[in-house]
Enzyme design. Structure first.
Site, mmCIF file in Angstrom:
data_model
loop_
_atom_site.group_PDB
_atom_site.id
_atom_site.type_symbol
_atom_site.label_atom_id
_atom_site.label_comp_id
_atom_site.label_asym_id
_atom_site.label_seq_id
_atom_site.Cartn_x
_atom_site.Cartn_y
_atom_site.Cartn_z
ATOM 1 N N TYR A 1 0.844 -1.189 0.000
ATOM 2 C CA TYR A 1 0.000 0.000 0.000
ATOM 3 C C TYR A 1 0.882 1.243 0.000
ATOM 4 C CZ TYR A 1 -3.876 -3.049 1.415
ATOM 5 O OH TYR A 1 -4.827 -4.031 1.476
ATOM 6 N N HIS B 1 -6.291 1.451 -2.295
ATOM 7 C CA HIS B 1 -6.167 0.011 -2.479
ATOM 8 C C HIS B 1 -4.685 -0.343 -2.642
ATOM 9 C CE1 HIS B 1 -10.406 -1.045 -2.815
ATOM 10 N NE2 HIS B 1 -10.588 0.029 -3.556
ATOM 11 N N LYS C 1 -4.233 -4.984 -9.611
ATOM 12 C CA LYS C 1 -2.967 -5.040 -8.890
ATOM 13 C C LYS C 1 -1.894 -5.604 -9.822
ATOM 14 C CE LYS C 1 -5.371 -5.966 -4.556
ATOM 15 N NZ LYS C 1 -5.712 -4.562 -4.415
#
Length: 398
Positions: free
Chosen positions: A297, A305, A352
């Site tokens: 993070y 996120h 991600k």
């Protein structure tokens, strides 16, 4: 030096300005250490011009008990758990999803009847609304299909059931049933405890730290004292170092495991990766939810996120050491393409970037076994990063 750069994607785009201000105030410190911001004196100003500083470092102290069975360190008491969570997002509450908010939830229910909610309750509410939306949409589609069948049975006309339209709720038009208004997150637990008097609730929640988090706090920041649960005495740094490695050999800590320390101990490998990214300023949390070892993070879970998903890949400098090892390390064998594609697809779906972090394990032939009795052995390890991106032809033509 790491080449990882965070994106600008933020979770807070739909949050109110007041809520963002609250988060910036509550989680203002990225680490438990705080620098004294007293007014500058003439001496301080002079030293500042020379690139020197007399700023005092305020280093809070927290106590935690080592639990070899769960391979974690438990911190009790609201002051310690709140400090470690709000200053760096260390650990997780054992009675909560992430932030230790059990006491706040109980106080909310007792004092305000649930009108004020914690971040965990906000997440639970959103999940319940998504579930209800799916049920309402499925019911509407079933009703349209039943109506088409009725028309076919009575009139003989064939009607294709519509999957969209005024009768079918969509994510843009669906709204949950009206309920009592709630105020956002965060309730001052300290103030509520004082107002409850003698009948106050006991905070039975603990902050559970991983061994990597606990050692980082104890060694690098010197703000955590780790206690032996059998004697309640403070463990020395060397005892902590050996105990954390021994936890992967046996559930019961014993000094006899000094002779069993090896360079491929899972604690060493995972701590090397944790220390690497924490030292670069990332907030490192567990990533089992997305089939990876860690999530990175930029500031913390309440702000954005996770930008990156980390998969730890141990690599033996000497292949013969792997054959003689007593550890069956995860990801030590070459990946299958189907497995790698699966993991990459899972993380691509949640936006991600997957990073394979290779940790080179030093060969026993060039490093003595005594080296691993102290953190000095960390200099023998190296970290390499490989970023994996899923290729989508329709999106990457430009």
């Amino acid at each position: 030096m790491s080449t990882i750069k965070p994106s600008s994607r933020s979770r807070g785009s739909n949050k109110s300005f007041g809520q963002r201000n609250d988060n910036n105030r509550i989680y203002a410190n990225p680490l438990p250490l705080v620098f004294d911001d007293s007014p500058p004196t003439k001496l301080r100003s002079t030293l500042g011009l020379l690139g020197l500083s007399l700023a005092e470092v305020i280093n809070p102290r927290c106590d935690g008990f080592f639990d070899s069975a769960t391979r974690s360190v438990w911190v009790s008491g609201h002051s310690g758990t709140a400090l470690l969570w709000r200053r760096g997002f260390f650990g997780k509450g054992d009675l909560s999803r992430s932030e230790p908010s059990w006491l706040a939830r109980q106080l909310n229910n007792r004092k305000s009847g649930g009108k004020q909610v914690t971040s965990e309750e906000v997440t639970a509410k959103r999940r319940a609304e998504r579930k209800q939306f799916k049920l309402d949409r499925a019911a509407a589609i079933a009703a349209v299909a039943e109506e088409a069948e009725t028309i076919f049975a009575t009139e003989g006309r064939v009607i294709k059931p519509a999957l969209s339209g005024p009768a079918i709720p969509s994510a843009a038009t669906w709204r949950p049933a009206p309920s009592a208004p709630v105020t956002h997150p965060f309730v001052s637990v300290e103030n509520n405890i004082e107002s409850l008097g003698d009948d106050s609730l006991a905070d039975i929640e603990h902050l559970q730290l991983t061994l990597q988090e606990a050692f980082f706090l104890a060694w690098n920041l010197d703000c955590l004292t780790i206690l032996d649960p059998s004697t309640d005495g403070a463990l020395t740094l060397k005892q902590i170092w050996i105990a954390f490695q021994s936890a992967h050999l046996s559930p019961i800590y014993s000094p006899a495991f000094h002779q069993c320390l090896q360079p491929d101990n899972p604690f060493l490998i995972n701590y090397v990766v944790y220390h690497h990214y924490r030292s670069l300023g990332w907030v490192v949390k567990g990533g089992i939810k997305f089939c990876v070892d860690y999530l990175l993070y930029k500031r913390g879970p309440v702000f954005t996120h996770a930008e990156f998903a980390i998969l730890v890949c141990p690599v033996y400098e000497d292949p013969e050491d792997r054959k003689a090892s007593r550890f069956d390390l995860q990801n030590r064998l070459p990946f299958g393409w189907s497995w790698l594609s699966t993991i990459n697809r899972v993380n691509s779906q949640v936006q991600k970037t997957l990073i394979l972090t290779y940790v080179t394990i030093p060969a026993l032939s060039r490093v003595s076994s005594d080296t691993f009795e102290t953190p000095a052995c960390l200099k023998c390890y190296s970290v390499r990063e490989v970023i994996i991106r899923r290729f989508i032809p329709a999106r990457m033509r430009d």
